[in-house]
Design a protein around this motif. Sequence first.
Motif, PDB file in Angstrom:
ATOM      1  N   PRO A 266       3.744   3.389  -5.286  1.00 24.51           N
ATOM      2  CA  PRO A 266       2.937   4.145  -6.249  1.00 24.51           C
ATOM      3  C   PRO A 266       1.847   3.257  -6.844  1.00 24.51           C
ATOM      4  O   PRO A 266       1.946   2.027  -6.823  1.00 24.51           O
ATOM      5  CB  PRO A 266       3.960   4.555  -7.324  1.00 24.51           C
ATOM      6  N   ARG A 267       0.818   3.879  -7.405  1.00 23.20           N
ATOM      7  CA  ARG A 267      -0.384   3.142  -7.808  1.00 23.20           C
ATOM      8  C   ARG A 267      -0.077   2.000  -8.766  1.00 23.20           C
ATOM      9  O   ARG A 267      -0.548   0.877  -8.569  1.00 23.20           O
ATOM     10  CB  ARG A 267      -1.383   4.107  -8.455  1.00 23.20           C
ATOM     11  N   ARG A 268       0.724   2.260  -9.812  1.00 18.00           N
ATOM     12  CA  ARG A 268       1.005   1.209 -10.796  1.00 18.00           C
ATOM     13  C   ARG A 268       1.788   0.069 -10.172  1.00 18.00           C
ATOM     14  O   ARG A 268       1.485  -1.107 -10.394  1.00 18.00           O
ATOM     15  CB  ARG A 268       1.763   1.799 -11.985  1.00 18.00           C
ATOM     16  N   GLU A 269       2.803   0.408  -9.375  1.00 15.47           N
ATOM     17  CA  GLU A 269       3.590  -0.635  -8.721  1.00 15.47           C
ATOM     18  C   GLU A 269       2.755  -1.381  -7.695  1.00 15.47           C
ATOM     19  O   GLU A 269       2.922  -2.595  -7.493  1.00 15.47           O
ATOM     20  CB  GLU A 269       4.815  -0.015  -8.049  1.00 15.47           C
ATOM     21  N   ARG A 270       1.835  -0.665  -7.047  1.00 14.23           N
ATOM     22  CA  ARG A 270       0.967  -1.306  -6.060  1.00 14.23           C
ATOM     23  C   ARG A 270       0.074  -2.360  -6.717  1.00 14.23           C
ATOM     24  O   ARG A 270      -0.115  -3.446  -6.174  1.00 14.23           O
ATOM     25  CB  ARG A 270       0.111  -0.235  -5.373  1.00 14.23           C
ATOM     26  N   LEU A 271      -0.436  -2.042  -7.908  1.00 13.21           N
ATOM     27  CA  LEU A 271      -1.275  -2.995  -8.631  1.00 13.21           C
ATOM     28  C   LEU A 271      -0.463  -4.216  -9.052  1.00 13.21           C
ATOM     29  O   LEU A 271      -0.913  -5.360  -8.922  1.00 13.21           O
ATOM     30  CB  LEU A 271      -1.893  -2.323  -9.859  1.00 13.21           C
TER      31      LEU A 271
ATOM     32  N   ARG B 250       0.807  -1.219   0.000  1.00  9.89           N
ATOM     33  CA  ARG B 250       0.000   0.000   0.000  1.00  9.89           C
ATOM     34  C   ARG B 250       0.838   1.265   0.000  1.00  9.89           C
ATOM     35  O   ARG B 250       0.323   2.348  -0.301  1.00  9.89           O
ATOM     36  CB  ARG B 250      -0.943   0.000   1.214  1.00  9.89           C
ATOM     37  N   HIS B 251       2.141   1.139   0.290  1.00 15.49           N
ATOM     38  CA  HIS B 251       3.009   2.313   0.310  1.00 15.49           C
ATOM     39  C   HIS B 251       3.596   2.613  -1.074  1.00 15.49           C
ATOM     40  O   HIS B 251       4.231   3.652  -1.259  1.00 15.49           O
ATOM     41  CB  HIS B 251       4.161   2.100   1.305  1.00 15.49           C
TER      42      HIS B 251
END
Length: 279
Positions: free
Chosen positions: A106-111, A103-104
Amino acid sequence: MAKEDSGIQAAVGGAADAAEAASNSSWLDAVARSGFAVMALLHIVIGAIAIALVLGAPGQAEPTGAIEQLAANPWGPAVMWAACIACGGLSLWQLSEATLRGRHLPRRERLGKLISSGFLAIAYGSVGLSFAGFALGQRGDSGDSTRDFSTALVQSPFGIPAMVGLGLTIIGIGVYFIVKGCGRKFKEELHHFEGTHRGKLISVLGVTGHVAKGLALLLTGLLFVIAAATNNPSSSTGLDGSLKALRDHPFGPYLLLAIGAGFIAYGVFALVRARFGRM
C-alpha cells in the motif's frame, strides 16, 4: 495514444516483474546473507574496540576502525574484496526491497519501505566501498573525514540548517532503533523461535543490541547538532568521537562499556539474522 500508453505501461511492468524475479534468485539471497554476516562481524569488532577504549587502548570505534582491524591479517586483501562483494550484494538486495518488491505494498507502507530500505542500501554500499578502499591500500581516519565533511557542509549555502537536519536525521534513526528494540519489532525479520530457550536468547540480544546502537546514533547526531549550534564543525567527529567523548564524563566509561557490550550483542543478533532471517 491510449493504446501506446497502455503498451508502454505493460512493457515497463513486464520489465519490473522480470527484474523482481531476478532479485528473488537464490544467489542474491546467499550474497545478501553473507553481507549480513559481514555487518555482524563489524558490530562485534566495534563493540570490542569500544570496551578496549575504556581500558585505555587505542582504536577507532566505528566501521573504518573495525575494517582496519580485519585488514591487519595475512589474508587482508582477499578478506577485504570478499567483504566488499558481500556488502555490495546486500546493498543490491536492499535496493530491490525498496523498489521492486516494495511496489506491491500500500502507498504509505511503500513510502516507508522506500525510505528505510533505500537508506540501508546506501549505508551498506558505502561500507562496501570502504572495504574496497582498504583492499586498494587507501586508509584514512574517519574522525578527520567527518570533520572535513562537516566543515565543507557548514561553508556551503544553507550549511547550518543542513547540518542540523543531518544531526536530527541521525537522531531519528537512533530513536527508530531504540523503539524497534524495545518493541521487539526485529522479530518480524526472523523465523519464529517463540517458546524456546533460543528464542528468549535472541530476544535479549535483539533488544540489547538495538537499544545500544540507537544510543550511539543519538550521541552521533547530537554532536552534529551541537557543531551546527556552536558553528564549530571540528566538534563533529562521528561515532568514534561521540563514544570517546563519553570517557570525559563521570559515568561515561560505564556507559561506554554498556554500549560496547550492546554492539557485540547486536553483532551476534545480526549473525542470527544472517542465518535465520526472512529474505
